[in-house]
Scaffold this active site. Sequence first.
Site, PDB file in Angstrom:
ATOM      1  N   ARG A   6       0.831  -1.228   0.000  1.00  0.00           N
ATOM      2  CA  ARG A   6       0.000   0.000   0.000  1.00  0.00           C
ATOM      3  C   ARG A   6       0.856   1.265   0.000  1.00  0.00           C
ATOM      4  O   ARG A   6       0.366   2.347  -0.330  1.00  0.00           O
ATOM      5  CB  ARG A   6      -0.953   0.008   1.215  1.00  0.00           C
ATOM      6  CG  ARG A   6      -0.258   0.048   2.547  1.00  0.00           C
ATOM      7  CD  ARG A   6      -1.173  -0.007   3.756  1.00  0.00           C
ATOM      8  NE  ARG A   6      -0.380  -0.234   4.976  1.00  0.00           N
ATOM      9  CZ  ARG A   6       0.063  -1.401   5.387  1.00  0.00           C
ATOM     10  NH1 ARG A   6      -0.251  -2.493   4.699  1.00  0.00           N
ATOM     11  NH2 ARG A   6       0.815  -1.523   6.460  1.00  0.00           N
ATOM     12  N   ASN A   7       2.128   1.141   0.381  1.00  0.00           N
ATOM     13  CA  ASN A   7       3.025   2.305   0.424  1.00  0.00           C
ATOM     14  C   ASN A   7       4.010   2.334  -0.747  1.00  0.00           C
ATOM     15  O   ASN A   7       5.020   3.030  -0.702  1.00  0.00           O
ATOM     16  CB  ASN A   7       3.766   2.347   1.754  1.00  0.00           C
ATOM     17  CG  ASN A   7       2.815   2.673   2.891  1.00  0.00           C
ATOM     18  OD1 ASN A   7       1.814   3.364   2.681  1.00  0.00           O
ATOM     19  ND2 ASN A   7       3.101   2.172   4.072  1.00  0.00           N
ATOM     20  N   ASP A  45       5.659   7.169   1.253  1.00  0.00           N
ATOM     21  CA  ASP A  45       5.186   7.271   2.649  1.00  0.00           C
ATOM     22  C   ASP A  45       6.326   7.279   3.660  1.00  0.00           C
ATOM     23  O   ASP A  45       6.556   6.301   4.368  1.00  0.00           O
ATOM     24  CB  ASP A  45       4.183   6.155   2.972  1.00  0.00           C
ATOM     25  CG  ASP A  45       2.803   6.549   2.508  1.00  0.00           C
ATOM     26  OD1 ASP A  45       1.993   6.966   3.330  1.00  0.00           O
ATOM     27  OD2 ASP A  45       2.572   6.488   1.283  1.00  0.00           O
TER      28      ASP A  45
END
Length: 376
Positions: free
Chosen positions: A229-230, A243
């Site tokens: 997700r990052n 991130d």
Amino acid sequence: MWFSLLPDPDVADQGQVLVVVTASVGGFSLLVILTLFLLITGRCQGYIKARMKSEEKRRARFHSGHVPFSGIKTYVDPDTYEDPTQAVEEFAKEIDPSYICIERVIGAGEFGEVCCGRLRVPGRMDIAVAIKTLKGGYAEQQRRDFLREASIMGQFNNPNIIRLEGVVTKSRPVMIVVEYMENGSLDSFLRTRDGQFTVLQLVGMLRGIAVGMTYLSDMGYVHRDLAARNILVDESLVCKVSDFGMSRILEDDTEAAYTASGGKIPIRWTAPEAIAYGKFSSASDVWSYGIVMWEVMSYGERPYWEMSNQDVILSIEEGYRLPAPMGCPVTLHQLMLHCWQKESSQRPRFHDVLSFLDKLIINPSSLLTLVNDVQR
Ligand code: ADE
């Protein structure tokens, strides 16, 4: 008639004395100049060496456990600045807000909306950018936390790390401007394209992430929240690590859960020693990288599926490890298992991961044996 042309013995003597005196004075002056030169340069070198030594010590203090390589730039934690605004000024370029053209909202972050748009700097080509904004009514501490990410990102320069274009801090809203990544975050990108890539394409994505992480670990930066997700994906499938503000706060990550010691940690992605006693390091990032490998090879499946965080911790402690995703080459699952060694010193370093992946890419037949074939 014969004339004698021999020099006058007195005149000859005077000449010789002159030569001797000139040579002596010259030699002595040269000696003095040489001594002075050596003294000055020696002192300068001593001064430079002392400066370098204190600089190295300063940096080493900042990343405990990391011994910086001389000559390689190392990461400076913005929290070590008495005034974090200074870190932003040092590492991020201030952008004139009239150069930013916001087009649409693409998401919501902890601090405000994330938009996409264009950066139009006069005399430079237009580029697509993502713009993170800090919503109004913020406290000073929120402003600092928001800009912290920019002062970290601004220190990096690598094709697999999201690039910071600059910040807007002198007018409102406060903004962080980064390169735009057309395919968004890797987890959702893979979920919407289940089974659509070749193994070699997936390994190419993993290689990109390994390049970015090798760079970060060389810089002495520990990510702490490495997860699909990052990772952001561009139009050519290039994956970039993003991130960075999260390394301290982790407030924004919905996966991060509170531990007994009060820290907020994304349990499924985190190495056991980091969960148990907060020992985050590049070796714990390698554990997370193994989980990212599993996410990529399973097209964005949730690690440990619906198991609770507590069950994940207990299972790992008992020696359980994620099985190979369907269609995963044996070699890749072996690399994952290597990244998930309980003993952090037994895990490969990012350099090792990268050279292993390079060998697989050079010799793609090594990717033909799938775990399912072996099991069958
Ligand atoms: N979402 C957050 N950051 C982004 C970026 N740089 N590009 C595209 N989507 C994003």
